[in-house]
Design an enzyme around this catalytic site. Structure first.
Site, short mmCIF file in Angstrom:
data_model
loop_
_atom_site.label_atom_id
_atom_site.label_comp_id
_atom_site.label_asym_id
_atom_site.label_seq_id
_atom_site.Cartn_x
_atom_site.Cartn_y
_atom_site.Cartn_z
N ASP A 1 25.78 62.21 32.06
CA ASP A 1 26.55 60.89 32.09
C ASP A 1 26.49 60.33 33.64
O ASP A 1 26.30 61.47 34.63
CB ASP A 1 28.03 61.23 31.63
N ALA B 1 26.89 53.89 30.21
CA ALA B 1 27.18 52.43 29.68
C ALA B 1 26.55 51.54 30.62
O ALA B 1 26.64 50.31 30.43
CB ALA B 1 28.48 52.28 29.57
N ASN C 1 35.17 60.49 25.91
CA ASN C 1 34.57 59.43 25.01
C ASN C 1 33.02 60.01 24.80
O ASN C 1 32.42 59.44 23.97
CB ASN C 1 34.50 58.21 25.94
N ASP D 1 28.93 57.91 35.42
CA ASP D 1 30.16 57.34 36.28
C ASP D 1 31.19 58.86 36.25
O ASP D 1 31.47 59.18 35.30
CB ASP D 1 30.81 56.44 35.43
N ASP E 1 32.13 63.89 32.10
CA ASP E 1 33.26 64.02 32.40
C ASP E 1 34.47 63.39 31.49
O ASP E 1 35.68 63.75 31.74
CB ASP E 1 33.73 63.20 33.79
#
Length: 317
Positions: A70, A178, A248, A72, A245
């Site tokens: 991921d 995303a 989701n 962010d 982190d």
């Protein structure tokens, strides 16, 4: 109260749009990686382990394994889409009022430390409206500049070291985010990674239409993207690793045999401990010293971001 709807996280299962978004992202990632990257090195077969020794991870020479990171707050402090918006404002793509909105959202992201689907969707909708009608090549060129200006110094050294360990073992490493796939691809290339899975914005004849292919690559859509890429790359997900982190991303983390919680939010930390997943936190003073990031710097960044957001919010017209 409707205006505060993005404050409340919502769980969603995979939908047809999630699958479409995931497959589109996987296809874009593979095309970009094949076009830009040199042939991936093939490592020698791993040395046999000594009896009773803890298995080495990542496993050198395991070409059926890969790592998915991921972006962010896992690889980079803050959210890429907000830094990108800041750079576009500097180039007069939009007015101060929109900048105040981006700054306020970034301050919330830093303070809350969680990704809320509706909050992030709001930011992406803003970005889509801003880039509509612009050339993809133009935004790619600007994205390179924005990385140098706002993102390069926000990479977590600890997470970057984890990614490098997979590369050194001869494995491919992909960002999964995303953020727009173009932005994610720039970041992946700058970090020496294989490529990136990101949100695919529709373009016609090289011009952005202001619409997405499927939906933002968030939550279940990330898992679908990883699943699609793994199938195309002939990977064994049980031998792969994933890092995030956010709670989701539990669908993505649950796909692989080696899930890691990096700088986890409260829900992910709890889930990781319950399921015996590995944890890494580069935000605390003790961990920050190990990776060369002063704890005071993190506190100052939060305070500075909040102050800037409030100041802009008060001054907006």
């Amino acid at each position: 109260m409707a205006a505060l709807g993005w404050l409340t996280p919502r769980r969603r299962s995979a939908t047809a749009r999630s699958v479409l978004a995931g497959e589109a992202s996987a296809e874009a990632a593979r095309k970009t990686a094949q076009a830009e990257a040199p042939p991936f090195p093939t490592n020698a077969e791993p040395e046999p382990e000594a009896e009773g020794a803890e298995p080495e991870f990542p496993v050198p020479g395991d070409d059926l394994a890969a790592a998915f990171f991921d972006l962010d707050n896992t690889v980079m402090q803050g959210a890429a889409i907000f830094h990108f918006g800041r750079g576009l404002y500097k180039r007069e793509f939009f007015r101060r009022r929109e900048l105040a909105r981006f700054a306020w959202q970034q301050a919330w992201f830093r303070l809350a430390g969680v990704e809320d689907p509706e909050h992030m969707q709001d930011a992406r909708d803003s970005a889509l409206s801003i880039v509509k009608g612009h050339k993809v090549s133009e935004l790619m060129s600007i994205g390179e500049e924005i990385y140098d200006e706002y993102m390069a110094e926000r990479i977590w050294p600890g997470t970057r070291a984890l990614a490098q360990a997979h590369l050194d073992a001869g494995q491919k490493v992909w960002l999964v985010t995303a953020a727009p796939v173009e932005t994610a691809t720039i970041i992946a290339r700058r970090l020496g990674l294989t490529g990136a899975l990101g949100t695919v914005a529709e373009s016609v004849d090289g011009i952005y239409t202001g619409r997405l292919v499927g939906e933002p690559l968030h939550g279940p859509a990330k898992a679908e993207a990883v699943r699609a890429l793994a199938a195309a790359e002939d990977l064994d997900l049980a031998r792969c690793a994933a890092y995030s982190d956010s709670h989701n991303d539990i669908p993505m983390l649950s796909l692989v045999g080696h899930p890691y919680a990096i700088n986890p939010d409260t829900k992910l930390r709890k889930h990781a401990r319950t399921n015996d997943w590995r944890l890494r936190d580069y935000r605390t003073g003790r961990k920050a010293v190990k990776v060369g990031v002063p704890a005071a710097a993190g506190v100052g960044a939060i305070a500075g971001g909040t102050a800037a957001a409030i100041a802009l919010h008060r001054r907006r017209k």
